[in-house]
Design a protein around this motif. Structure first.
Motif, PDB file in Angstrom:
ATOM      1  N   PRO A   1       0.790  -1.242   0.000  1.00  0.00           N
ATOM      2  CA  PRO A   1       0.000   0.000   0.000  1.00  0.00           C
ATOM      3  C   PRO A   1       0.815   1.282   0.000  1.00  0.00           C
ATOM      4  N   PHE A   2       2.129   1.209   0.342  1.00  0.00           N
ATOM      5  CA  PHE A   2       2.961   2.411   0.357  1.00  0.00           C
ATOM      6  C   PHE A   2       4.074   2.329  -0.684  1.00  0.00           C
ATOM      7  N   ASP A   3       3.840   1.580  -1.733  1.00  0.00           N
ATOM      8  CA  ASP A   3       4.874   1.348  -2.741  1.00  0.00           C
ATOM      9  C   ASP A   3       5.258   2.656  -3.437  1.00  0.00           C
ATOM     10  N   PRO A   4       6.563   2.926  -3.630  1.00  0.00           N
ATOM     11  CA  PRO A   4       6.960   4.157  -4.324  1.00  0.00           C
ATOM     12  C   PRO A   4       6.534   4.169  -5.787  1.00  0.00           C
ATOM     13  N   LEU A   5       6.216   3.003  -6.345  1.00  0.00           N
ATOM     14  CA  LEU A   5       5.686   2.940  -7.707  1.00  0.00           C
ATOM     15  C   LEU A   5       4.175   2.721  -7.716  1.00  0.00           C
ATOM     16  N   LEU A   6       3.525   3.005  -6.593  1.00  0.00           N
ATOM     17  CA  LEU A   6       2.070   2.836  -6.510  1.00  0.00           C
ATOM     18  C   LEU A   6       1.359   3.710  -7.534  1.00  0.00           C
ATOM     19  N   PHE A   7       1.946   4.862  -7.860  1.00  0.00           N
ATOM     20  CA  PHE A   7       1.317   5.765  -8.827  1.00  0.00           C
ATOM     21  C   PHE A   7       1.149   5.102 -10.192  1.00  0.00           C
ATOM     22  N   VAL A   8       2.050   4.190 -10.550  1.00  0.00           N
ATOM     23  CA  VAL A   8       1.924   3.476 -11.824  1.00  0.00           C
ATOM     24  C   VAL A   8       0.720   2.534 -11.772  1.00  0.00           C
ATOM     25  N   THR A   9       0.612   1.766 -10.692  1.00  0.00           N
ATOM     26  CA  THR A   9      -0.515   0.843 -10.537  1.00  0.00           C
ATOM     27  C   THR A   9      -1.840   1.584 -10.526  1.00  0.00           C
ATOM     28  N   LEU A  10      -1.909   2.687  -9.762  1.00  0.00           N
ATOM     29  CA  LEU A  10      -3.150   3.455  -9.681  1.00  0.00           C
ATOM     30  C   LEU A  10      -3.520   4.072 -11.023  1.00  0.00           C
ATOM     31  N   THR A  11      -2.527   4.540 -11.762  1.00  0.00           N
ATOM     32  CA  THR A  11      -2.803   5.124 -13.073  1.00  0.00           C
ATOM     33  C   THR A  11      -3.373   4.077 -14.021  1.00  0.00           C
ATOM     34  N   GLU A  12      -2.739   2.903 -14.053  1.00  0.00           N
ATOM     35  CA  GLU A  12      -3.234   1.844 -14.934  1.00  0.00           C
ATOM     36  C   GLU A  12      -4.631   1.374 -14.498  1.00  0.00           C
ATOM     37  N   MET A  13      -4.888   1.366 -13.179  1.00  0.00           N
ATOM     38  CA  MET A  13      -6.227   1.038 -12.703  1.00  0.00           C
ATOM     39  C   MET A  13      -7.229   2.074 -13.204  1.00  0.00           C
ATOM     40  N   GLY A  14      -6.814   3.348 -13.165  1.00  0.00           N
ATOM     41  CA  GLY A  14      -7.676   4.416 -13.662  1.00  0.00           C
ATOM     42  C   GLY A  14      -8.005   4.252 -15.136  1.00  0.00           C
ATOM     43  N   VAL A  15      -7.026   3.846 -15.929  1.00  0.00           N
ATOM     44  CA  VAL A  15      -7.265   3.619 -17.358  1.00  0.00           C
ATOM     45  C   VAL A  15      -8.257   2.471 -17.553  1.00  0.00           C
ATOM     46  N   ALA A  16      -8.143   1.428 -16.735  1.00  0.00           N
ATOM     47  CA  ALA A  16      -9.100   0.322 -16.813  1.00  0.00           C
ATOM     48  C   ALA A  16     -10.509   0.803 -16.492  1.00  0.00           C
ATOM     49  N   PHE A  17     -10.641   1.682 -15.511  1.00  0.00           N
ATOM     50  CA  PHE A  17     -11.948   2.249 -15.193  1.00  0.00           C
ATOM     51  C   PHE A  17     -12.491   3.050 -16.373  1.00  0.00           C
ATOM     52  N   ILE A  18     -11.616   3.803 -17.061  1.00  0.00           N
ATOM     53  CA  ILE A  18     -12.049   4.557 -18.242  1.00  0.00           C
ATOM     54  C   ILE A  18     -12.551   3.602 -19.311  1.00  0.00           C
ATOM     55  N   ASP A  19     -11.815   2.517 -19.534  1.00  0.00           N
ATOM     56  CA  ASP A  19     -12.233   1.529 -20.537  1.00  0.00           C
ATOM     57  C   ASP A  19     -13.619   0.970 -20.228  1.00  0.00           C
ATOM     58  N   LEU A  20     -13.967   0.907 -18.930  1.00  0.00           N
ATOM     59  CA  LEU A  20     -15.272   0.403 -18.511  1.00  0.00           C
ATOM     60  C   LEU A  20     -16.335   1.498 -18.448  1.00  0.00           C
ATOM     61  N   GLY A  21     -15.922   2.748 -18.709  1.00  0.00           N
ATOM     62  CA  GLY A  21     -16.857   3.860 -18.606  1.00  0.00           C
ATOM     63  C   GLY A  21     -17.141   4.287 -17.187  1.00  0.00           C
ATOM     64  N   ARG A  22     -16.303   3.848 -16.241  1.00  0.00           N
ATOM     65  CA  ARG A  22     -16.484   4.195 -14.826  1.00  0.00           C
ATOM     66  C   ARG A  22     -15.589   5.404 -14.516  1.00  0.00           C
ATOM     67  N   PHE A  23     -16.006   6.562 -15.041  1.00  0.00           N
ATOM     68  CA  PHE A  23     -15.138   7.736 -15.036  1.00  0.00           C
ATOM     69  C   PHE A  23     -14.919   8.326 -13.654  1.00  0.00           C
ATOM     70  N   ASP A  24     -15.939   8.260 -12.786  1.00  0.00           N
ATOM     71  CA  ASP A  24     -15.762   8.783 -11.424  1.00  0.00           C
ATOM     72  C   ASP A  24     -14.663   8.036 -10.684  1.00  0.00           C
ATOM     73  N   GLU A  25     -14.639   6.710 -10.839  1.00  0.00           N
ATOM     74  CA  GLU A  25     -13.612   5.904 -10.176  1.00  0.00           C
ATOM     75  C   GLU A  25     -12.236   6.157 -10.789  1.00  0.00           C
ATOM     76  N   ALA A  26     -12.227   6.439 -12.085  1.00  0.00           N
ATOM     77  CA  ALA A  26     -10.956   6.770 -12.747  1.00  0.00           C
ATOM     78  C   ALA A  26     -10.383   8.064 -12.183  1.00  0.00           C
ATOM     79  N   VAL A  27     -11.247   9.037 -11.924  1.00  0.00           N
ATOM     80  CA  VAL A  27     -10.792  10.310 -11.336  1.00  0.00           C
ATOM     81  C   VAL A  27     -10.169  10.062  -9.970  1.00  0.00           C
ATOM     82  N   VAL A  28     -10.814   9.239  -9.151  1.00  0.00           N
ATOM     83  CA  VAL A  28     -10.287   8.937  -7.809  1.00  0.00           C
ATOM     84  C   VAL A  28      -8.914   8.289  -7.913  1.00  0.00           C
TER      85      VAL A  28
END
Length: 512
Positions: free
Chosen positions: A411-438
């Motif tokens: 949960p405190f990984d220095p590369l966590l921003f990469v994982t979160l960004t890719e998760m956000g892109v997956a949310f965009i692909d699903l049309g879940r834009f609010d979750e992508a913003v988070v």
């Protein structure tokens, strides 16, 4: 929304409280009170706040309020005496003080909550940064490297849940309270220690602590020549395993293929890691320079070859390579060399999976990353790579589950921003834009220089019709990279970018 704390999950969409695979019975009003305290955990909640939020301002006796608070504490294994999670501040109010991880959206069913936390039903451990007792700040990397090796060795035991090194290192240089560390990382045991390196000798001191009681379950000292450093690590690791899980077979810790013949090569690799993690052109070049020197010393040192291969792949995927085809080929050669030395190296398998997915070979990518996770089920990097591979292949729900597991493991990984960004892109692909913003905003809260995080945020905001916010983020992106162009980025990113993503960038006014 799901809130993860210790081994509990509060699911506000399903209005359920889980502990591992079990549903915890909880009255509706008690659920609302717990939900409100968790959502308001950044501040002290007064009695009036609770009455207004839970009872809509109706007159409520102190006894009734106390009864509901005690019920909430009981539901999550807390008590008025211990106040481990819900703390009462006399004449001030109440506050939820446990470490919480949020996951946007509801799960698709009971199985998701169970799978997310089932790993916590086993003995769990965090290896904290060892104190450098050498009196020389330049030797910090050596103490850090010792922790890396011990963490890796422990992670190979599937009977353990091992917090990733990068999260444990968020406590480096801090005076820590062991019980607090246990709560924040969700572990039962903490290993701490010190390293003294001088005059060709090394001394390692370690102690294993039961977080709940503060009792020292085990302590030992290991001394020897620097030439025996890996034997000392093995002895220490086996002693920890024996203390934490007596029923675990005392399997030999087989790291021979990952170790250098010379400690100098080992030192060079340790020094290269922060440069590689910087995600900058200069950082990648310096990391490659260091690990290339390590390979000159020991051409079959698997860890050095993995880092070197990662540098070459990173240069291509980030658009820094002058000859992408030959750079990519060299990265693959080095990673395959690692597998010829150790076919179960989870880092090399993960990077080969990443490279295969980048090239569009999703079958090979999935095979490689699944082998990585079988080899080391506690590897957060492998789970993050699996998420990326699944997203590229179009298996978006599985991608999000894999990203969530990666965040849970580190949960405190220095590369966590990469994982979160890719998760956000997956949310965009699903049309879940609010979750992508988070997800994108959490990524940017860790680092504000990673361009894909801005692209993710801009696209999600644009599709939500939040034009002013999207354009504000677009301005920030162009401040960081004034020559950013959609066409160039799409050309470099290839299969990673879909039309919906591009349309969002256009809506925000990003130049073509």
């Amino acid at each position: 929304m799901r809130y993860f704390f210790e081994d509990y999950v509060l699911n506000t969409d399903r209005r359920e409280l889980h502990r591992g695979a079990d549903v915890v019975p909880i009255a509706p009003q008690v659920f609302d009170l717990l939900d409100y305290l968790i959502r308001s955990r950044e501040r002290v909640v007064s009695k009036d706040d609770l009455i207004n939020a839970i009872w809509n301002g109706r007159s409520v006796s102190d006894a009734a309020l106390t009864t509901r608070l005690n019920a909430a504490r009981t539901a999550i294994g807390d008590s008025g005496n211990e106040q481990r999670l819900i703390k009462t501040l006399p004449r001030k109010g109440f506050r939820f003080v446990g470490q919480v991880r949020e996951v946007a959206g509801s799960d698709s069913g009971q199985a998701t909550a169970e799978s997310a936390l089932s790993v916590l039903d086993k003995p769990s451990i965090a290896v904290l940064p060892f104190e450098n007792m050498s009196g020389d700040p330049e030797q910090e990397y050596f103490a850090d490297g010792m922790v890396d090796e011990i963490t890796t060795a422990l992670s190979r035991f599937r009977s353990l849940f091992v917090i990733a090194r990068n999260s444990s290192f968020s406590y480096k240089g801090k005076a820590v309270d062991i019980k607090q560390v246990g709560r924040e990382l969700g572990v039962r045991y903490v290993l701490e220690g010190s390293v003294r390196k001088a005059a060709g000798k090394v001394r390692i001191i370690g102690q294993l602590i039961d977080v709940a009681t503060g009792v020292h379950l085990w302590a030992d000292r290991f001394e020897g020549d620097l030439s025996d450093v890996f034997t000392l690590q093995d002895r220490m690791t086996e002693s920890v395993i024996a203390a934490i899980e007596p029923r675990v077979f005392r399997a030999e810790v087989d790291l021979a293929a990952r170790r250098p013949n010379s400690l100098s090569a080992y030192d060079l690799c340790l020094r290269a890691i922060p440069h590689l993690y910087s995600f900058t052109r200069d950082g990648s070049a310096e990391a490659l320079r260091l690990v290339s020197r390590a390979l000159e010393i020991d051409p079959r040192y698997g860890f050095a070859a993995t880092l070197a291969g990662s540098c070459h792949i990173q240069k291509v995927t980030q658009g820094w390579a002058t000859d992408p085809k030959s750079e990519f080929a060299e990265g693959l050669r080095l990673l395959r060399l690692v597998l010829s030395i150790d076919g179960n190296d989870h880092l090399a398998l993960s990077m080969l999976s990443y490279a295969a997915a980048w090239s569009g070979d999703f079958g090979t990518a999935r095979e490689m990353v699944d082998r990585a996770i079988i080899s080391n089920p506690n590897a957060a990097f492998a789970w993050s790579t699996r998420g990326w591979t699944c997203r590229m292949a179009g298996d978006l729900e599985e991608a999000i589950r894999s990203f969530e597991r990666a965040v849970l493991l580190s949960p405190f990984d220095p590369l966590l921003f990469v994982t979160l960004t890719e998760m956000g892109v997956a949310f965009i692909d699903l049309g879940r834009f609010d979750e992508a913003v988070v997800a994108a905003k959490k990524a940017l809260s860790q680092t504000q220089s990673f361009l894909p995080s801005y692209c993710c945020l801009i696209t999600a905001l644009a599709h939500l019709g939040r034009e002013a916010e999207a354009k504000e983020s677009a301005t920030r992106l162009l401040e960081l990279k004034s020559d950013f162009r959609i066409s160039e980025w799409v050309s470099r990113s290839g299969l990673r970018i879909n039309q919906m993503f591009v349309d969002g960038l256009r809506k925000a006014g990003i130049p073509e």
